[in-house]
Design a protein around this motif. Structure first.
Motif, PDB file in Angstrom:
ATOM      1  N   LEU A  55       0.826  -1.199   0.000  1.00  0.00           N
ATOM      2  CA  LEU A  55       0.000   0.000   0.000  1.00  0.00           C
ATOM      3  C   LEU A  55       0.867   1.258   0.000  1.00  0.00           C
ATOM      4  O   LEU A  55       0.552   2.247  -0.671  1.00  0.00           O
ATOM      5  CB  LEU A  55      -0.937  -0.008   1.211  1.00  0.00           C
ATOM      6  N   GLU A  56       1.961   1.224   0.779  1.00  0.00           N
ATOM      7  CA  GLU A  56       2.872   2.372   0.781  1.00  0.00           C
ATOM      8  C   GLU A  56       3.412   2.627  -0.615  1.00  0.00           C
ATOM      9  O   GLU A  56       3.497   3.784  -1.069  1.00  0.00           O
ATOM     10  CB  GLU A  56       4.032   2.128   1.749  1.00  0.00           C
ATOM     11  N   TYR A  57       3.792   1.574  -1.317  1.00  0.00           N
ATOM     12  CA  TYR A  57       4.357   1.700  -2.665  1.00  0.00           C
ATOM     13  C   TYR A  57       3.361   2.357  -3.620  1.00  0.00           C
ATOM     14  O   TYR A  57       3.750   3.160  -4.477  1.00  0.00           O
ATOM     15  CB  TYR A  57       4.757   0.317  -3.173  1.00  0.00           C
ATOM     16  N   LEU A  58       2.086   2.044  -3.460  1.00  0.00           N
ATOM     17  CA  LEU A  58       1.058   2.633  -4.313  1.00  0.00           C
ATOM     18  C   LEU A  58       0.765   4.084  -3.936  1.00  0.00           C
ATOM     19  O   LEU A  58       0.484   4.918  -4.801  1.00  0.00           O
ATOM     20  CB  LEU A  58      -0.230   1.811  -4.231  1.00  0.00           C
TER      21      LEU A  58
ATOM     22  N   SER B 104      17.518   4.123   2.084  1.00  0.00           N
ATOM     23  CA  SER B 104      16.603   3.179   1.449  1.00  0.00           C
ATOM     24  C   SER B 104      16.469   1.878   2.238  1.00  0.00           C
ATOM     25  O   SER B 104      15.579   1.069   1.962  1.00  0.00           O
ATOM     26  CB  SER B 104      17.069   2.864   0.024  1.00  0.00           C
ATOM     27  N   ALA B 105      17.346   1.685   3.234  1.00  0.00           N
ATOM     28  CA  ALA B 105      17.248   0.503   4.092  1.00  0.00           C
ATOM     29  C   ALA B 105      16.251   0.708   5.221  1.00  0.00           C
ATOM     30  O   ALA B 105      15.938  -0.240   5.946  1.00  0.00           O
ATOM     31  CB  ALA B 105      18.614   0.154   4.673  1.00  0.00           C
TER      32      ALA B 105
ATOM     33  N   TYR C 180      10.932   4.187   3.897  1.00  0.00           N
ATOM     34  CA  TYR C 180      11.662   5.345   3.382  1.00  0.00           C
ATOM     35  C   TYR C 180      10.844   6.128   2.357  1.00  0.00           C
ATOM     36  O   TYR C 180      11.044   7.339   2.183  1.00  0.00           O
ATOM     37  CB  TYR C 180      13.002   4.910   2.780  1.00  0.00           C
ATOM     38  N   ARG C 181       9.913   5.472   1.684  1.00  0.00           N
ATOM     39  CA  ARG C 181       9.100   6.179   0.687  1.00  0.00           C
ATOM     40  C   ARG C 181       8.184   7.210   1.354  1.00  0.00           C
ATOM     41  O   ARG C 181       8.041   8.329   0.877  1.00  0.00           O
ATOM     42  CB  ARG C 181       8.247   5.183  -0.109  1.00  0.00           C
TER      43      ARG C 181
ATOM     44  N   LEU D 162      12.954  14.414   9.270  1.00  0.00           N
ATOM     45  CA  LEU D 162      13.085  13.338   8.299  1.00  0.00           C
ATOM     46  C   LEU D 162      14.251  12.418   8.657  1.00  0.00           C
ATOM     47  O   LEU D 162      15.321  12.898   9.045  1.00  0.00           O
ATOM     48  CB  LEU D 162      13.300  13.911   6.899  1.00  0.00           C
ATOM     49  N   TYR D 163      14.038  11.149   8.497  1.00  0.00           N
ATOM     50  CA  TYR D 163      15.093  10.174   8.798  1.00  0.00           C
ATOM     51  C   TYR D 163      16.312  10.419   7.909  1.00  0.00           C
ATOM     52  O   TYR D 163      17.458  10.319   8.354  1.00  0.00           O
ATOM     53  CB  TYR D 163      14.545   8.762   8.571  1.00  0.00           C
TER      54      TYR D 163
END
Length: 391
Positions: free
Chosen positions: A175-178, A276-277, A281-282, A343-344
């Motif tokens: 869901l996050e990717y979408l 990205s690990a 992260y998105r 932000l991380y």
């Protein structure tokens, strides 16, 4: 002299309290007094019963005040996101504000999951439900692969079809990717295949709702009544102590997971780290997830404000020092997360940010050490295999 004589008389009377005859001072006659019954000091009594009885009280409150409410919240937030995603996809001209509201609904779903992510016993393990809700870490990009394949599928997808697919494309990360695509051309607002993206999103969200509902039903007394197995230490458990050992092992594994996978991996050796690990992260929801995880440690220890491990350590075992160490280490870990703001990616790339992250890692190490050594020795429990064991 009369004052001195009076004072001497007072001390003599104090020394002779409890005897039947008091000798007068200054030439007075003997005077009979009533004996005084000594008042025994109040001594704190030890909690009655056995250690297993204490564990049963903790398991009861943990189940009713922490586990069940968190699974109920997870199902509620899953349903809410499912409704929100369906409503969004029915809009003819969705606006940025509509997408923001949908993302907030997803964030709330994720927080609900993060609150109970630590628990890995019973129904959540059946049918790979934990991996279906979230496969992570995903170093090989299985989530992206599966969602992209869904988007290319010509047939209509629903929750049943998603449930029969690979676990990696079924849950919260999908869901996050979408919701948070890399490029604007894949946005749910403007993508050329928006209708297909909506179809996949609704199907995945309905699948998450089904999974969370199945887990909740399996725990409830009106359903599978798994809660009775946990509290009674039967079924898959050999006893109450075994149930406690399994749950404490889950707790320790989550401490390790937050420290190693959610913080040390993105931290890397030098700036700017490996953003990205990070877990999310998105969407930049990694820090929120970490904070939620660490707060859950207090819930476990306190049994949601019920019959806590602190009560067992202090009132039954007399382990005041260990109780203080546990309180300090949990409080220290929670306090450290308060500095995890912004932000991380920015924290990972700056010296100040990396100092904050490292401090959080150190606090989790302290908690890990107290929990895995002092605490288990004081409670005489054995932890199982820790799949996240590391430094």
């Amino acid at each position: 002299m009369r004052n001195i004589q009076s004072i001497n008389c007072f001390y003599q009377q104090v020394l002779l309290v409890g005897t039947l005859v008091l000798v007068g001072c200054g030439g007075g006659s003997e005077k009979e007094i009533m004996p005084v019954t000594p008042v025994s000091p109040t001594i704190p009594t030890k909690a009655s019963g056995t250690l297993d009885d204490q564990f049963t009280l903790w398991l009861t409150d943990l189940s009713n005040k922490v586990i069940l409410p968190n699974y109920q919240t997870l199902e509620t937030k899953a349903k809410q996101f499912s409704v929100s995603s369906t409503a969004f996809c029915q809009l003819d001209n969705a606006k940025a504000s509509d997408l923001t509201e949908l993302r907030v609904a997803w964030q709330e779903l994720n927080v609900a999951w993060q609150s109970i992510q630590w628990l890995k016993i019973g129904p959540i393990l059946q049918h790979n439900r934990n991996f279906r809700i979230q496969l992570w870490p995903d170093s090989r990009g299985y989530v992206v692969r599966d969602v992209d394949n869904f988007l290319l599928t010509q047939t209509t997808l629903d929750a049943n079809a998603i449930a029969k697919s690979s676990v990696s494309g079924q849950g919260v990360p999908a869901l996050e990717y979408l919701l948070y695509p890399t490029t604007n051309q894949d946005s749910l607002l403007s993508a050329s295949n928006k209708s297909k993206r909506c179809e996949v999103m609704v199907a995945v969200s309905d699948n998450v709702t089904t999974i969370s509902g199945d887990v909740l039903d399996a725990w409830q007394a009106t359903g599978g009544n798994y809660i009775a197995q946990v509290i009674g230490g039967n079924g898959e458990f050999t006893g109450v102590k075994d149930a406690v050992e399994e749950i404490v092992t889950n707790w320790l594994e989550q401490v390790e997971r937050v420290k190693d996978e959610k913080m040390l991996l993105p931290f890397a050796l030098t700036a700017p780290g490996s953003p990205s690990a990070a877990e999310f992260y998105r969407s930049e929801q990694s820090l929120v997830s970490i904070k939620t995880n660490v707060l859950s440690f207090q819930q476990i220890y306190s049994a949601g404000g019920g019959h806590s491990f602190e009560k067992i350590l202090v009132e039954f075992l007399g382990q005041h020092t260990i109780a203080a160490q546990m309180n300090d280490s949990i409080t220290g870990a929670i306090t450290a997360t308060e500095a995890l703001s912004g932000l991380y990616t920015e924290l990972l790339s700056s010296d100040e940010g990396r100092f904050i992250i490292d401090n959080n890692i150190q606090k989790l190490r302290v908690l890990r050490d107290v929990l895995s050594i002092d605490f288990i020795q004081a409670t005489d429990i054995n932890i199982g295999f820790n799949s996240n064991d590391g430094d």
